[in-house]
Design a protein around this motif. Structure first.
Motif, PDB file in Angstrom:
ATOM      1  N   MET A   1      -5.348  27.042  -3.001  1.00 42.53           N
ATOM      2  CA  MET A   1      -5.852  26.960  -1.622  1.00 42.53           C
ATOM      3  C   MET A   1      -7.363  26.810  -1.645  1.00 42.53           C
ATOM      4  N   TRP A  29       0.428  21.118   5.483  1.00 42.02           N
ATOM      5  CA  TRP A  29      -0.656  21.418   4.542  1.00 42.02           C
ATOM      6  C   TRP A  29      -2.017  21.443   5.231  1.00 42.02           C
ATOM      7  N   HIS A  32      -2.490  24.742   7.162  1.00 45.68           N
ATOM      8  CA  HIS A  32      -2.820  25.836   6.233  1.00 45.68           C
ATOM      9  C   HIS A  32      -4.263  25.715   5.748  1.00 45.68           C
ATOM     10  N   GLU A  35      -6.643  26.683   8.747  1.00 43.28           N
ATOM     11  CA  GLU A  35      -6.589  28.106   9.074  1.00 43.28           C
ATOM     12  C   GLU A  35      -7.225  28.957   7.988  1.00 43.28           C
TER      13      GLU A  35
END
Length: 311
Positions: A1, A29, A32, A35
């Protein structure tokens, strides 16, 4: 990430992204990623729902899957761009699961996408792009609230342009760098399609200008682009690039649209530190050149300011 929160999150309140697409397969994706880096995200699967939300809610960036359940992404880009209830300052990204090349990329940009995201785009690069877009959008919102932005196009109005020109003129003086201004006059036939042509030309100006350039609206069909670190040759190249983008935008306004008639004028200073000039004088000279300047060789539509010319 990837997490670049300290650098990639725009300052101020939580920025909101509207993500349109099939989250599990296409855009999950992206949600995510955003965020994890300080953005709020609202996900919708329908283009019609997204259009309704964009009309009524304040979002900072819109990301659209290339293929939606009820329409393709390019169509939604076009609907957003042509809807006067959606701020022209809101950045729109077209997201594709496969590389976007050639004609497909041009179709997306012509439809109003600010950028195209595909598997070749790295998360770090994407976050930095979105950061720059959102900061610009929020600054435009702030300027609009201060009465410095033209409400129709989202560009600086005369007052806003004057302020920004003075700011970048002061910077050019400190850095002893070049500064140029290109004024553009559109000749759009009157009629019900005139507003659409101007709106699409406005989007073309935003896309063709550099991030560092300042774009403003001088009159209904007159615009100006002030370009830092740009001399005379660079100003001519800038004018040519803008002319190509404007011509393409006008030609795609509607089937059978007539060719856009364009005229332009420019003035430049090679070194503002050595040749001090009031920044607003640069703007005045470019607009004067638009009407009475000396044509560039081989470019009758482009004129350079001459000291003896009078408006």
């Amino acid at each position: 990430m990837v997490e670049l929160q300290s650098d990639s999150t725009p300052p101020g309140s939580l920025p909101l992204a509207l993500i349109v697409g099939d989250a599990p397969r296409g855009t999950g994706w992206l949600r995510h990623l955003l965020e994890a880096n300080g953005y709020g995200a609202l996900t919708l699967t329908s283009g019609r729902e997204a259009l309704a939300v964009a009309r009524s809610a304040i979002v900072d960036v819109i990301a659209i899957d290339a293929q939606l359940a009820d329409m393709d992404g390019v169509t939604l880009c076009r609907l957003l761009r042509d809807d006067v209830r959606v701020s022209a300052a809101t950045p729109v990204l077209l997201v594709s699961p496969s590389p976007v090349l050639g004609a497909n990329r041009l179709d997306g940009l012509r439809a109003g996408a600010w950028d195209c995201v595909d598997p070749t785009t790295t998360p770090e690069d994407l976050l930095l792009r979105i950061q720059a877009f959102v900061r610009g959008k929020r600054e435009a919102d702030r300027q609009r609230g201060a009465g410095l932005v033209d409400p129709t196009t989202g560009l600086y109005n005369r007052q806003g342009l004057a302020r920004r020109v003075r700011e970048i003129g002061s910077q050019a003086y400190r850095e002893r760098s070049a500064l140029a201004c290109v004024a553009l006059g559109l000749e759009v036939p009157s009629g019900p399609q005139a507003e659409l042509v101007v709106r699409r030309c406005t989007e073309a100006l935003k896309s063709a200008a550099r991030v560092s350039d300042v774009v403003g609206r001088l009159a209904v069909q007159e615009f100006a682009v002030v370009a830092p670190s740009t001399g005379a040759q660079g100003a001519v190249q800038l004018a040519q690039r803008l002319a190509r983008s404007l011509g393409a935008a006008a030609a795609h306004s509607w089937p059978g649209a007539p060719a856009l008639r364009l005229r332009a004028g420019y003035e430049s200073v090679a070194n503002v530190g050595y040749e001090p000039m009031e920044p607003m004088e640069l703007l005045a000279r470019a607009t004067s050149a638009l009407r009475t300047g000396r044509p560039e060789p081989g470019l009758d539509w482009l004129r350079r300011y001459e000291p003896t010319a009078t408006a």
